[in-house]
Design an enzyme around this catalytic site. Structure first.
Site, PDB file in Angstrom:
ATOM      1  CG  HIS A 128      -0.092   5.023   2.422  1.00  0.00           C
ATOM      2  ND1 HIS A 128      -0.580   4.338   1.242  1.00  0.00           N
ATOM      3  CD2 HIS A 128      -0.688   6.136   2.685  1.00  0.00           C
ATOM      4  CE1 HIS A 128      -1.268   5.289   0.624  1.00  0.00           C
ATOM      5  NE2 HIS A 128      -1.644   6.389   1.369  1.00  0.00           N
ATOM      6  CG  ASP A 228      -9.782   7.842   1.821  1.00  0.00           C
ATOM      7  OD1 ASP A 228     -10.937   8.401   1.537  1.00  0.00           O
ATOM      8  OD2 ASP A 228      -8.621   8.609   1.936  1.00  0.00           O
ATOM      9  CD  GLN A 235      -4.192  11.361  -4.026  1.00  0.00           C
ATOM     10  OE1 GLN A 235      -4.518  10.209  -4.343  1.00  0.00           O
ATOM     11  NE2 GLN A 235      -3.341  11.271  -2.845  1.00  0.00           N
TER      12      GLN A 235
HETATM   13 CA    CA Z   1      -6.806   8.187   2.821  1.00  0.00          CA
END
Ligand code: CA
Length: 414
Positions: A128, A228, A235
């Protein structure tokens, strides 16, 4: 590998069921009256407040609407209660008093299982971190230079952690398109999920006193599925230099059932080989990840669910005890009810990515759902679900679903 422990609650012996006697996850439920503590067994919810008032369990605050009092008591008490419940529910031990404390799970309302003291989110998934670094910055320098040395995290919001099944509104925020000369304010257009596990801190630590990795493992009461939710366009504009702020503050969903470390014990797995030796204070002292199959599903309003990801918790680079030991290493006090998000769990291949950002590679490759609709990010009315279980020999340790439905954005003052 341990075998199924048979229960007189027949549905708990289903090899494909989530809640055999080996599991006994803790939660908080109500059925028209006050919320109180429970465990799941088969297709039933066992009322621990009723067992406590009948004198079948000691008083550990099971009549309270949160598990915090029990969680603060530590691993010896957790073990005693697990042993007592196993005995009460074991095949051959049926009693009227315990039967009277069982309620149908499908008629129970589930509540947030514990008061979330504080919420910290980490970034322990190497694939990730690499994928996001490639998309947001540069594939040649995707992994930040500190990543192989520090379990990176940020302090998130406890106020908007909600239980599975809670709907929430699309966030609004400030964004700026790369070619625009000024930002604008409005509904998020790149609403995403992050497949994570949450570690739940039971016993607290004192301000000024660091803890070892083994102590940190003992402090953890159990684990929940955690989504989440992330506003990618917000962001991208806000995150430098202090990390996510509003992009993550609007909602975090956790599963209703906290699966204990005792239930997960047979499924412990080591972290992957260390590419750089870790500093001694967070070095591995034993296997502290778990073999947990994880999946993500998406269902448009009124439509069928499509599975869009399948991966495993054991792909993370740092374990929760390592993250917790790092968290307390400065002298930061950890509290009963602290929630530690693992970071997005993405496996090495495309079908294993734990966020839409990665699955659609920045929104460029749409996913086709059963029924023909396509998605790059979450749309209003969509229900996202996280699912997880550890597979034993003839039984499963399930987490129950972790779902959330996105509602349209709301105007200020409306
Ligand atoms: Ca996260």
């Amino acid at each position: 590998m341990t075998a199924l422990v048979r229960s007189w609650v027949e549905t708990a012996n289903d090899p494909d069921g989530a809640f055999p006697l080996n599991n006994l996850p803790f939660g908080v439920f109500s059925n028209g009256d006050a919320p109180r503590c429970a465990v799941a067994i088969g297709d039933r919810v066992l009322d621990l407040a009723a067992l406590q008032s009948a004198g079948l369990l000691p008083d550990h605050g099971f009549d309270e609407p949160a598990l915090n009092t029990f969680m603060a008591k530590g691993k010896a008490v957790w073990g005693e209660v697990r042993d007592a419940l196993t005995d009460l529910l074991r095949e051959g031990n049926e009693t009227g008093a315990v039967r009277a404390a069982l309620h149908a799970m499908d008629a129970a309302t589930m509540h947030l299982p514990f008061r979330v003291a504080e919420y910290t989110d980490f970034y322990a998934g190497r694939q990730h971190a690499f994928n996001v670094g490639s998309l947001f910055r540069d594939p040649a320098n995707a992994l930040p230079p500190n990543w192989l040395h520090i379990p990176i995290g940020y302090n998130g919001r406890a106020s908007t952690v909600v239980v599975s099944g809670t709907a929430f509104h699309r966030p609004r925020g400030q964004t700026k398109a790369p070619d625009a000369d000024r930002p604008s304010f409005g509904p998020c257009r790149r609403l995403d999920i992050e497949l994570e596990m949450g570690a739940v801190v039971g016993t607290p630590s004192e301000m000024g006193r660091p803890v070892t990795v083994d102590e940190a493992d003992d402090m953890i009461f159990g684990y929940v599925l955690l989504n989440d939710w992330s506003a990618r366009d917000i962001q991208a504009w806000e995150y430098q230099p202090l990390g996510p702020f509003q992009a993550k503050a609007f909602a975090t969903t956790i599963g209703a059932w906290v699966v204990t470390k005792a239930a997960l014990e047979p499924f412990r797995r080591p972290t992957p080989p260390r590419e750089r030796e870790l500093l001694p204070y967070i070095r591995d002292t034993g296997p502290m990840l778990y073999d947990i199959d994880l999946a993500v599903s998406i269902a448009p309003e009124g439509g069928p669910a499509t599975e869009i990801c399948r991966t495993n918790y054991d792909t993370l680079y740092y374990s929760a005890p390592q993250q917790l030991a790092h968290h307390a290493s400065s002298g930061c006090a950890m509290r009963t009810g602290d929630l530690l998000g693992s970071g997005t769990i993405s496996g090495p291949e495309k079908g294993m990515f734990g966020s839409l950002l990665e699955m659609t590679w920045g929104g460029k490759e749409a996913i086709t759902l059963e029924g023909g609709e396509t998605r790059t990010f979450v749309e209003d009315g969509d229900t996202l679900g996280l699912h997880g279980h550890a597979q034993g020999d003839g039984y499963r340790i399930g987490f129950g679903p972790c779902t959330g439905t996105l509602l349209p954005a709301r105007d200020a003052g409306a």
